[in-house]
Design an enzyme around this catalytic site. Sequence first.
Site, PDB file in Angstrom:
ATOM      1  CE  LYS A 128      -2.434   3.316   2.229  1.00  0.00           C
ATOM      2  NZ  LYS A 128      -2.096   4.319   3.253  1.00  0.00           N
ATOM      3  CG  ASP A 146      -7.039   2.307   1.332  1.00  0.00           C
ATOM      4  OD1 ASP A 146      -8.174   1.835   1.194  1.00  0.00           O
ATOM      5  OD2 ASP A 146      -6.734   3.450   0.967  1.00  0.00           O
TER       6      ASP A 146
END
Length: 220
Positions: A128, A146
């Site tokens: 991420k 996310d």
Amino acid sequence: MRKQVVDLDRFVRELKKARKKSQAPVITLIANRGATPFEILASTLLSLRTKDAVTDAAARRLLAVANTPEQIAALPAQKIEKLIYPVGFYPTKAKRLIEISRILLERHDGRVPDEMEALLALPGVGRKTANLVLIEGFGRDGICVDTHVHRISNRTGIVTTRTPEETEFALRKTLPKKYWKPYNELLVSYGQTICVPVSPFCSRCPVEAECPKQDVTRSR
DNA sequence: AAAACGGGGGC
DNA sequence: GCCCCAGTTTT
């Protein structure tokens, strides 16, 4: 039974409208004033498992004092802890910021690497964070997944995946490229206000009618 | 696959 | 008071 499909064009358009009211996420705020890759990396590290209002204030305090690897590496951990408090895991993050800064200075000529493999090799940097640095910091095409993007993409039936990484690759196939950049930040603000993890506010959602609400047991 | 890291905020 | 959160690492 035919599976309902959310119209991506309309979904993104409605989310853009809806976002006007909500506060922009920290990464956007920083990017809007021309953040360096290092600033994006540092503030993303602060954001892990921490609400963006808290992260935003902490990132501003830190970057006002030190916004380069040289400056961060020269700071005592205790000083950084004080600046970034109360983000989650702040003692770990203070040490990590220093550790990463030293690695950048020793191995990468003091710069943030612009390759996925090198970014993932940094301590505390996962997919991420690496994606966000590549996309916002270096202008690469990509999708940063996310918890919000993962949850909402599956809840709406846009993809059907088990892990965030699977979601990333499924979205690369499903989502038209023009949406790659806005998708993440739109879903984050939407995921904080409407499509929250538990008991989402479906009555206020622009795609409520088409959404299969995969993981929703109660809505408001 | 699951625990652990840490403290603030919502309910 | 309990549960959750712009994840990643370790067990």
